[in-house]
Motif scaffolding. Structure first.
Motif, mmCIF file in Angstrom:
data_model
loop_
_atom_site.group_PDB
_atom_site.id
_atom_site.type_symbol
_atom_site.label_atom_id
_atom_site.label_comp_id
_atom_site.label_asym_id
_atom_site.label_seq_id
_atom_site.Cartn_x
_atom_site.Cartn_y
_atom_site.Cartn_z
ATOM 1 N N ASP A 243 -54.038 49.591 -51.120
ATOM 2 C CA ASP A 243 -55.286 50.188 -51.574
ATOM 3 C C ASP A 243 -55.965 49.249 -52.565
ATOM 4 O O ASP A 243 -55.334 48.783 -53.530
ATOM 5 C CB ASP A 243 -54.985 51.541 -52.232
ATOM 6 C CG ASP A 243 -56.228 52.179 -52.799
ATOM 7 O OD1 ASP A 243 -57.237 52.235 -52.080
ATOM 8 O OD2 ASP A 243 -56.192 52.604 -53.963
ATOM 9 N N SER A 244 -57.236 48.987 -52.337
ATOM 10 C CA SER A 244 -57.955 48.021 -53.183
ATOM 11 C C SER A 244 -58.200 48.547 -54.591
ATOM 12 O O SER A 244 -58.362 47.764 -55.517
ATOM 13 C CB SER A 244 -59.306 47.668 -52.524
ATOM 14 O OG SER A 244 -60.091 48.842 -52.350
ATOM 15 N N LEU A 245 -58.215 49.868 -54.792
ATOM 16 C CA LEU A 245 -58.492 50.429 -56.122
ATOM 17 C C LEU A 245 -57.238 50.479 -56.977
ATOM 18 O O LEU A 245 -57.212 49.947 -58.090
ATOM 19 C CB LEU A 245 -59.097 51.828 -55.979
ATOM 20 C CG LEU A 245 -59.359 52.575 -57.293
ATOM 21 C CD1 LEU A 245 -60.399 51.834 -58.129
ATOM 22 C CD2 LEU A 245 -59.825 54.008 -57.016
ATOM 23 N N THR A 246 -56.184 51.104 -56.479
ATOM 24 C CA THR A 246 -54.976 51.323 -57.283
ATOM 25 C C THR A 246 -53.911 50.261 -57.054
ATOM 26 O O THR A 246 -52.981 50.149 -57.858
ATOM 27 C CB THR A 246 -54.382 52.694 -56.960
ATOM 28 O OG1 THR A 246 -54.024 52.735 -55.551
ATOM 29 C CG2 THR A 246 -55.398 53.792 -57.237
ATOM 30 N N GLY A 247 -54.035 49.480 -55.974
ATOM 31 C CA GLY A 247 -53.000 48.499 -55.658
ATOM 32 C C GLY A 247 -51.774 49.114 -55.011
ATOM 33 O O GLY A 247 -50.800 48.406 -54.726
ATOM 34 N N LEU A 248 -51.801 50.419 -54.746
ATOM 35 C CA LEU A 248 -50.669 51.084 -54.112
ATOM 36 C C LEU A 248 -50.707 50.874 -52.596
ATOM 37 O O LEU A 248 -51.747 50.554 -52.033
ATOM 38 C CB LEU A 248 -50.710 52.585 -54.417
ATOM 39 C CG LEU A 248 -50.572 53.000 -55.871
ATOM 40 C CD1 LEU A 248 -50.755 54.512 -55.999
ATOM 41 C CD2 LEU A 248 -49.223 52.585 -56.429
ATOM 42 N N PRO A 249 -49.579 51.060 -51.927
ATOM 43 C CA PRO A 249 -49.600 51.025 -50.455
ATOM 44 C C PRO A 249 -50.592 52.040 -49.907
ATOM 45 O O PRO A 249 -50.715 53.147 -50.441
ATOM 46 C CB PRO A 249 -48.151 51.386 -50.079
ATOM 47 C CG PRO A 249 -47.337 50.972 -51.262
ATOM 48 C CD PRO A 249 -48.210 51.218 -52.460
ATOM 49 N N ASN A 250 -51.302 51.652 -48.833
ATOM 50 C CA ASN A 250 -52.293 52.545 -48.251
ATOM 51 C C ASN A 250 -51.686 53.360 -47.118
ATOM 52 O O ASN A 250 -50.475 53.309 -46.864
ATOM 53 C CB ASN A 250 -53.518 51.759 -47.773
ATOM 54 C CG ASN A 250 -53.168 50.729 -46.711
ATOM 55 O OD1 ASN A 250 -52.067 50.730 -46.153
ATOM 56 N ND2 ASN A 250 -54.090 49.845 -46.422
ATOM 57 N N ARG A 251 -52.546 54.140 -46.424
ATOM 58 C CA ARG A 251 -52.070 55.040 -45.375
ATOM 59 C C ARG A 251 -51.316 54.278 -44.285
ATOM 60 O O ARG A 251 -50.245 54.714 -43.836
ATOM 61 C CB ARG A 251 -53.258 55.798 -44.765
ATOM 62 C CG ARG A 251 -52.872 56.709 -43.612
ATOM 63 C CD ARG A 251 -54.118 57.271 -42.959
ATOM 64 N NE ARG A 251 -54.815 58.188 -43.848
ATOM 65 C CZ ARG A 251 -54.576 59.479 -43.909
ATOM 66 N NH1 ARG A 251 -53.646 60.023 -43.145
ATOM 67 N NH2 ARG A 251 -55.263 60.245 -44.731
#
Length: 674
Positions: A243-251
């Motif tokens: 995820d570009s906002l949080t840096g977490l893995p995305n869906r």
């Protein structure tokens, strides 16, 4: 020695050409990848292929998709001008498609077959043919033309001079050959040979140095391009999986990881748990403070959630304010509850974002792998269902998925899919509940919707109305109610007189939908009777959700003479400051206060306070849920304007309400005093 030098040169040249073709095909395959898919961009493919004009001896190149269709073909301009020089070597498309991936080196040509895309997700193949014979002939001619004079002189010197002189004459050539052999072994083209010896050897050395310099520049350029491509590939992988906002893995990354972990857990007979998190009130934060603050709140929530997890747990963002946590290592139910409660406690604390102090919470749904037969999509769905159960139960809590929730969710889906059919098939009906004054005289009615489904049976309004709002189908229900009320109004006015007023309820979604508000305005304009007989009720929370749009819409209705009532007062935001901004005519006291009259002194005081406040604001007060004479006497004593409840009448169909008026049963209801 001349023959030996030419052979070594041929080998180096052939190897160099092979490496160049390999790099060229790799770069072209990467550049062609974005243009090949279900709808290939043949123009961009052809434009990309034109970059091979700078390579002199490339005969042709072709691009095929995975189905074997030729997407684009390139032919060298020199070959096109020379006619059919290579046609005897051009293979048919069928034969080209049968060639294996890699380099195919023939005596007269080199064919490279390169896969476009990753081996697991191949998008097609690129085939390039290089005219090796012509290139070697040209190069050999140059080499021989420069070396031959020296060779002749060398033979002459060899005849005239002794072997020692011959050895000295050939020493620079041996040095050159040694360098060439070294290059062949090390692949290091950054070398230079000292230009010594006879003129011919010096020329050969100079040519060799020049060639090595050119090759080295090309190799360095390719190395830089490859490094750039690697960096771009890393960036693309980062964008594709995080995820570009949080840096977490995305869906995408989460679902892939979840499928892998589920396969391992099933193989090892282990448990795997999934938590579905949704921030409570996040939409209100976005609407009140702006999306920039909302984004910062999401980042802070992601950091807090990460700190609450165990080692090995994976946190990712699905999108919006939804997060997923994957808990492996065979977690126990007690551990899941501890993690969930820790998340709720930490995420429910005030968050300081910029200069704002923001209060929010989190609702969590938990699902287990064993309950969904280790299916990734079912596991996410189960956790989502459990999360919505947490929201319905009051938010700020966690819920473990059970099969009963799945059954409830199926019923919700059936209700959502049958709403449109209910509107079109006249399964809906309106019931009218009377509102009376302190003397028991009917002053108006509230239109209440009922649904008797052929498939589902009787569906109560408190069940299907929230589902209609969630599925964006509330607008069609509102339109149906508005149309039906307009049809029923003449009969009600004829039975009870022109002074009565019929009220109907609006949703926050109705105020946000311009088509619904335009529809209502058109109905008011075309109403054959006075629009002042219509009253619109909206809850306090729904009014706040669409405050500005609601005020504009209600001002338009008030221009027709319609009245506006604030329903369920005291159960929503309950801020008295809002009453000074709401453009309303009637304040409705919610039944939870009315039902406690006589049983709770505090409820009586609150009810009296609401009535007094409304009188000072010059608002009409209507108490709903009046079911006992004691409640009615209290409200009448404190000068409540209108009373509504089972004590005066249940919601009845239009025919029954009109019949009651004809009998005179509901025209006046006596209030029994204590």
């Amino acid at each position: 020695m001349l023959w030996f030098s030419v052979n070594v040169y041929e080998e180096l040249y052939q190897e160099f050409v092979a490496e160049e073709l390999e790099s060229l095909s790799e770069n072209l395959a990467n550049d062609l990848l974005p243009f090949i898919g279900e709808q290939s961009d043949t123009f961009s493919i052809a434009r990309t292929m034109l970059r091979m004009d700078q390579y002199e001896h490339i005969e042709y190149a072709k691009v095929f998709n995975n189905q074997g269709d030729l997407l684009s073909a390139y032919h060298s301009p020199q070959i096109m001008q020379s006619g059919t020089l290579y046609r005897h070597r051009e293979l048919t498309n069928e034969l080209l498609l049968k060639l294996p991936f890699g380099l195919d080196i023939a005596p007269d040509c080199i064919i490279v077959v390169k896969r476009i895309g990753d081996p697991q997700y191949s998008q097609g193949r690129l085939i390039i043919s290089y005219d090796l014979s012509q290139a070697l002939s040209s190069s050999q001619a140059k080499l021989i033309s420069s070396v031959l004079p020296f060779a002749g002189l060398l033979v002459l010197v060899a005849v005239i001079l002794v072997l020692e002189l011959q050895r000295r004459s050939l020493s620079p050539l041996h040095q050159l050959i040694h360098k060439m052999r070294r290059i062949e072994d090390t692949k290091d083209y950054d070398v230079a040979v000292e230009e010594t010896g006879k003129k011919e050897i010096a020329e050969l050395t100079r040519g060799f140095n020049s060639m090595m310099s050119d090759i080295n520049r090309q190799v360095e350029a390719n190395r830089q391009k490859n490094a750039l491509l690697l960096r771009q590939q890393e960036q693309m992988e980062q964008l594709a999986n995080f995820d570009s906002l949080t840096g977490l893995p995305n869906r995408q990354f989460l679902m892939t990881s979840l499928s892998i972990e589920l396969a391992r857990a099933k193989r090892d007979n282990r448990e795997l748990a999934l938590m579905f998190l949704d921030l409570d009130g996040f939409k209100l934060v976005n609407d009140s403070f702006g999306h920039d603050v909302g984004d910062k709140l999401l980042c802070r929530a992601a950091d807090i959630a990460s700190e609450c997890l165990r080692k090995g747990d994976i946190l990712g963002r699905l999108g919006g304010d939804e997060f997923i946590i994957m808990l492996s290592n065979n977690p126990l139910i007690t551990q899941l509850k501890e993690v969930a409660q820790r998340l709720i406690d930490n995420l429910s604390r005030p968050h300081h974002v910029d200069e704002w102090k923001i209060y929010t919470g989190v609702s969590i749904g938990i699902s287990l792998a064993t309950e969904c037969d280790y299916q990734a999509s079912d596991m996410v769905t189960n956790a989502d269902i459990a999360m919505y159960r947490s929201k319905r139960n009051g938010r700020g809590q966690f819920t473990l998925f059970t099969q009963e929730m799945q059954d409830d969710n199926r019923r919700m889906v059936r209700i959502a899919t049958n709403i449109a059919y209910a509107v079109e098939s006249d399964e809906l009906s309106l019931h009218y509940q009377p509102k009376v004054n302190c003397h028991g005289v009917v002053q108006g009615f509230e239109a209440l919707i009922r649904w008797s489904s052929k498939e589902l049976g009787f569906v109560p309004p408190n069940e299907f109305i929230p589902i209609a709002e969630q599925s964006d189908k509330i607008s069609m229900i509102t339109r149906w109610v508005m149309t039906q009320v307009c049809r029923d109004l003449p009969a009600l006015l004829a039975a009870y007189g022109d002074a009565i007023r019929v009220s109907l309820n609006l949703s926050a979604h109705d105020l946000k939908n311009p088509k619904v508000t335009e529809f209502i305005v058109e109905k008011m304009q075309s109403l054959p009777i006075a629009p002042s007989t219509v009253e619109f009720e909206i809850t306090e929370s729904a009014y706040l959700e669409s405050f500005h749009a609601g005020n504009v819409f209600f001002e338009t209705l008030r221009g027709f003479g319609c009245k506006i009532a604030l329903d369920d007062f005291g159960t929503g935001y309950s801020s008295l400051s809002y009453l000074t901004e709401f453009n309303i005519d009637t304040l409705k006291i919610d039944r939870q206060f009315t039902s406690q009259i006589g049983a709770s002194k505090r409820s009586g005081l609150i009810t009296n306070t609401i009535i007094e406040m409304a009188r000072h604001l010059k608002l009409t007060v209507c108490a709903e849920g009046v079911e006992t004479h004691e409640q009615a006497q209290f409200l009448i004593h404190h000068k409540c304007d209108l009373l509504q409840g089972y004590l005066y009448g249940r919601p009845e169909p239009l025919s029954t309400v009109v019949a009651n008026a004809a009998k005179g049963d509901c025209q006046r209801l006596n209030i029994v005093s204590s």
